[in-house]
Design an enzyme around this catalytic site. Structure first.
Site, mmCIF file in Angstrom:
data_model
loop_
_atom_site.group_PDB
_atom_site.id
_atom_site.type_symbol
_atom_site.label_atom_id
_atom_site.label_comp_id
_atom_site.label_asym_id
_atom_site.label_seq_id
_atom_site.Cartn_x
_atom_site.Cartn_y
_atom_site.Cartn_z
ATOM 1 N N ASN A 87 -7.109 -2.556 14.629
ATOM 2 C CA ASN A 87 -8.492 -2.983 14.391
ATOM 3 C C ASN A 87 -8.556 -4.230 13.496
ATOM 4 O OD1 ASN A 87 -7.792 -1.965 11.897
ATOM 5 N ND2 ASN A 87 -9.365 -0.364 11.825
ATOM 6 N N HIS A 98 -6.988 -4.564 10.576
ATOM 7 C CA HIS A 98 -6.908 -4.330 9.137
ATOM 8 C C HIS A 98 -5.664 -4.993 8.547
ATOM 9 C CE1 HIS A 98 -4.769 -0.141 9.448
ATOM 10 N NE2 HIS A 98 -3.876 -1.050 9.168
ATOM 11 N N ASP A 128 0.813 -1.218 0.000
ATOM 12 C CA ASP A 128 0.000 0.000 0.000
ATOM 13 C C ASP A 128 0.846 1.268 0.000
ATOM 14 O OD1 ASP A 128 0.963 -0.391 2.572
ATOM 15 O OD2 ASP A 128 -0.981 -0.840 3.447
ATOM 16 N N GLU A 164 -9.737 -1.950 5.568
ATOM 17 C CA GLU A 164 -10.339 -1.643 6.866
ATOM 18 C C GLU A 164 -11.575 -2.513 7.107
ATOM 19 O OE1 GLU A 164 -8.843 0.216 8.880
ATOM 20 O OE2 GLU A 164 -8.382 2.221 8.154
HETATM 21 C C1 GLP Z 1 -0.500 0.580 8.317
HETATM 22 C C2 GLP Z 1 -0.242 -0.285 7.097
HETATM 23 C C3 GLP Z 1 -0.394 -1.749 7.403
HETATM 24 C C4 GLP Z 1 0.350 -2.090 8.659
HETATM 25 C C5 GLP Z 1 -0.220 -1.311 9.795
HETATM 26 C C6 GLP Z 1 0.448 -1.610 11.120
HETATM 27 O O1 GLP Z 1 -1.822 0.925 8.484
HETATM 28 N N1 GLP Z 1 -1.096 0.027 6.011
HETATM 29 O O2 GLP Z 1 0.071 -2.507 6.301
HETATM 30 O O3 GLP Z 1 0.254 -3.460 8.900
HETATM 31 O O4 GLP Z 1 -0.040 0.064 9.521
HETATM 32 O O5 GLP Z 1 1.498 -0.747 11.351
HETATM 33 P P1 GLP Z 1 2.503 -0.857 12.521
HETATM 34 O O6 GLP Z 1 3.385 -2.013 12.191
HETATM 35 O O7 GLP Z 1 3.267 0.432 12.508
HETATM 36 O O8 GLP Z 1 1.729 -1.066 13.749
#
Ligand code: GLP
Length: 240
Positions: A135, A137, A67, A142
């Protein structure tokens, strides 16, 4: 599903990097699916170390990312492109032309189509690394009553903007939209490597451990459908 509970973040990162390293050793032309966020940083550090120690070579490795934020230039330090350069691409001998992230190229609609075409041509990955949002995702898919199969523009949920605001000066600076692989794309890999670390992932990890339902309101639950999925968590994410 193989669930591995590690003592701490470092052990989780080590375990994840070992799996990716082994895949690259076995297949120097490995196709990687990569993720951003704070969770995989340690895994990338270990992969860079393995490269520096001559254990793995990225010369023929290629990659796609899950993403990218909408409305952020690739040179902006908050962009996922910048993150990948900083944590991996600039530190190993990967050919950057063989690395791909969703990017704005023409209208958003055209950009989505282009990334879908790229993913189709890229084909199945040897491994896809995934983090989870608090959450549940996956990528930027989402919780919702329907989930996308393929690339789309996502309006980020308030809780995701809140969770990701730690990387920005203020919550207002967090982009409201992102371009993300859909669920079918995100799972198109021989091996899934799902990582979760820290207390703020405990609710999601616990929910996953105690449910036997697949729910679009809980995108993480879909990882149970993958035939070769590792869920690697640290104690804090597992026990809270
Ligand atoms: C973002 C990304 C996800 C990732 C998530 C968790 O929202 N789009 O791909 O898994 O963050 O991030 P973190 O590892 O910083 O908690």
């Amino acid at each position: 599903m193989k669930i591995i509970v590690c003592d701490d973040y470092d052990q989780m990162s080590k375990k994840a990097s070992e799996i990716v390293s082994d895949i690259i050793k076995e297949n120097p032309k490995a196709k990687l699916g990569l993720a951003t966020g704070s969770t995989p940083v340690g895994m990338y550090e270990n992969l860079v170390k393995d490269y520096e120690d001559g254990k793995i070579d990225f010369k023929e490795v290629s990659s796609v990312n899950l993403d990218e934020y909408v409305g952020i230039d690739k040179d902006n330090p908050q962009s996922y492109q910048y993150f990948m350069n900083e944590h991996l691409f600039d530190k190993v001998n990967i050919n950057k032309e063989n690395t791909h992230l969703p990017k704005e190229d023409g209208s958003l609609e055209e950009s989505v189509k282009k990334y879908d075409k790229l993913l189709e041509e890229f084909g199945q990955r040897d491994v896809q690394v995934l983090g989870i949002g608090p959450n549940g995702h996956i990528a930027f898919n989402e919780p919702d009553d329907k989930l996308n199969m393929h690339t789309s523009i996502i309006n980020l949920k308030e809780e995701t903007i809140e969770a990701n605001s730690r990387f920005f000066d203020s919550k207002e600076d967090v982009p409201k939209q992102a371009m993300s692989m859909g669920m079918a794309d995100a799972f198109n890999a021989k091996t899934l490597l799902v990582l979760a670390s820290g207390k703020n992932k405990h609710k999601a990890v616990e929910k996953f451990m105690h449910t036997d339902k697949i729910e679009t309101m809980f995108p993480m639950s879909f990882i149970a459908l993958h035939p070769n999925c590792y869920l690697i968590v640290d104690k804090q994410a597992y026990e809270g």
